[in-house]
Design a protein around this motif. Sequence first.
Motif, PDB file in Angstrom:
ATOM      1  N   ALA A 157      -0.123  15.786  -2.982  1.00  0.00           N
ATOM      2  CA  ALA A 157       0.334  14.488  -3.107  1.00  0.00           C
ATOM      3  C   ALA A 157      -0.600  13.413  -2.404  1.00  0.00           C
ATOM      4  N   LEU A 158      -1.583  13.673  -1.908  1.00  0.00           N
ATOM      5  CA  LEU A 158      -2.664  12.825  -1.254  1.00  0.00           C
ATOM      6  C   LEU A 158      -3.188  12.273  -2.783  1.00  0.00           C
ATOM      7  N   MET A 159      -3.604  10.615  -2.547  1.00  0.00           N
ATOM      8  CA  MET A 159      -4.239  10.206  -3.757  1.00  0.00           C
ATOM      9  C   MET A 159      -5.233   9.256  -3.130  1.00  0.00           C
ATOM     10  N   ARG A 160      -6.112   8.822  -3.846  1.00  0.00           N
ATOM     11  CA  ARG A 160      -7.176   7.836  -3.585  1.00  0.00           C
ATOM     12  C   ARG A 160      -6.487   6.441  -3.160  1.00  0.00           C
ATOM     13  N   GLU A 161      -5.390   6.143  -3.376  1.00  0.00           N
ATOM     14  CA  GLU A 161      -4.782   4.934  -2.918  1.00  0.00           C
ATOM     15  C   GLU A 161      -3.914   5.126  -1.717  1.00  0.00           C
ATOM     16  N   ARG A 209       0.827  -1.313   0.088  1.00  0.00           N
ATOM     17  CA  ARG A 209      -0.024   0.061  -0.046  1.00  0.00           C
ATOM     18  C   ARG A 209       0.868   1.162  -0.113  1.00  0.00           C
ATOM     19  N   SER A 210       0.208   2.329  -0.261  1.00  0.00           N
ATOM     20  CA  SER A 210       1.071   3.691  -0.416  1.00  0.00           C
ATOM     21  C   SER A 210       1.092   4.303   0.986  1.00  0.00           C
ATOM     22  N   LEU A 218      10.421  -1.717   4.413  1.00  0.00           N
ATOM     23  CA  LEU A 218      10.539  -3.193   5.105  1.00  0.00           C
ATOM     24  C   LEU A 218       9.309  -3.784   5.594  1.00  0.00           C
ATOM     25  N   SER A 219       8.090  -2.944   5.793  1.00  0.00           N
ATOM     26  CA  SER A 219       7.146  -3.661   6.173  1.00  0.00           C
ATOM     27  C   SER A 219       6.381  -4.450   4.697  1.00  0.00           C
ATOM     28  N   GLY A 220       6.826  -3.938   3.579  1.00  0.00           N
ATOM     29  CA  GLY A 220       6.349  -4.456   2.579  1.00  0.00           C
ATOM     30  C   GLY A 220       5.405  -3.312   1.847  1.00  0.00           C
ATOM     31  N   ASN A 221       5.476  -2.421   2.153  1.00  0.00           N
ATOM     32  CA  ASN A 221       4.565  -1.192   1.642  1.00  0.00           C
ATOM     33  C   ASN A 221       5.402  -0.293   0.914  1.00  0.00           C
ATOM     34  N   ARG A 222       4.736   0.814   0.111  1.00  0.00           N
ATOM     35  CA  ARG A 222       5.414   1.750  -0.675  1.00  0.00           C
ATOM     36  C   ARG A 222       5.399   3.028   0.016  1.00  0.00           C
TER      37      ARG A 222
END
Length: 411
Positions: A107-111, A64-65, A82-86
């Motif tokens: 900068a905020l996006m739906r995702e 996730r972002s 390192l938790s596997g997120n972006r």
Amino acid sequence: MIPRLRPPFGLLDLATALASADVCSVSLFERRFAERFGFTDAVYFPYGRSGVHALLLALGMKSRSVLNPSYGCIVVPHAVLLSGNRVHFVDSTAEHFLPSAREWAGALMRETAVAVITPLFGYPVERAGIEAAIRECAPECFVLYDVAQGFDAFDERGSQLPGGHAALFSFGIGKMLSTLYGGMLTLRDARLAAGVRAMRDLYSPATRLHKFELLTYGIAVWAAFRQPMFAIADLLERRTNWLGRFTTEYYATDIPRLPRDFQVAPTPLQAALGLRQLARYETIATERARLGAIYEQRLRAGGVRTFAHAHRPTWSIYPLAVRQRERAVELLGQEGVQVGTLVNYACADLPGYEPWAGRCPYSSLWGASTINLPNWPGLGARAVEHIADRLLRLRDRHPDVFAWPGAQAAR
Ligand SMILES: *Cc1c(COP(=O)(O)O)cnc(C)c1O
């Protein structure tokens, strides 16, 4: 020589903590801490970054972002990655190291799954505007306030912490309170808190060797900030880069990684040390803010531009932007004032985040131009006035070194 920082504990605190620590210290520290900062729960971690890592796992987030200010502490993006997120970055502005509500809206996006909002050094963020941007662009996103450095920030509505679902505090050396290493994640949702706590309870218990290392580290840190030990530590830092290696290790500016003990449970000794300082928190915070306000008043009166704020910051650290940072550090050092620049705060430019390199130009600007003036409790108003006066005199002699760097950013 006036050191840049001093740990908020003494040898007596360490000894008392050692004597009073028991199995209940950790849960007591958590309860008292949650109460003090207005949360229902708090979970104590071996590092602040461990808390971020555990939070994302407990939220069940994968790929996730997570939106982070680029000007901040790199260990938070590391924990996210390192938790596997972006990791996505939001830039500072031409005027301030803090991203404004406009930067957030852009900068905020739906995702965007998580927004990490950082009132760095206790400078308040544009809360109302940022909240409006979140409602509009990413209404589902989880809001984490990173107050690791400032511990609180205030605006006309009071503390800004109620703006977050959770908040992150750090107890490393040089923070408002220190438990040698350590961090606290405070939460409002009881179920999420139980999930986070379950993650933390999976950590391996500290071995005897680890406890012994923590204690010797505490004594070494305490000793390093005494005169004349401080002079030795300072020499080591400047001549041999010995402390530089320590900070590279601690802040991991070479590659995204977490310390090898980031999942070793914090010890009762550390919690007892935290409890002792928490009892003094009001005094510590008031004194830092008071000393920060003296810099602010003196420097502004002397015609030095300082970072703007809509409400008085808590000033866990006093930041000042200068055009030629290395030269400024050297000149102040010759006057016996040690100022900090140790941490590279322009996260987007660091190894591991190459796609972002150069894309947050204002955070690069502040990352290269900010110094921290000493304001630890115990320093005293007289010393702070003295430092401000020396800085003003140096500015008169070297106006281009101490000039505001903003004008260059336009190009
Ligand atoms: C120190 C700091 C952290 C990280 O805390 P650790 O306990 O070192 O993991 C996070 N964010 C900010 C702004 C910090 O200053």
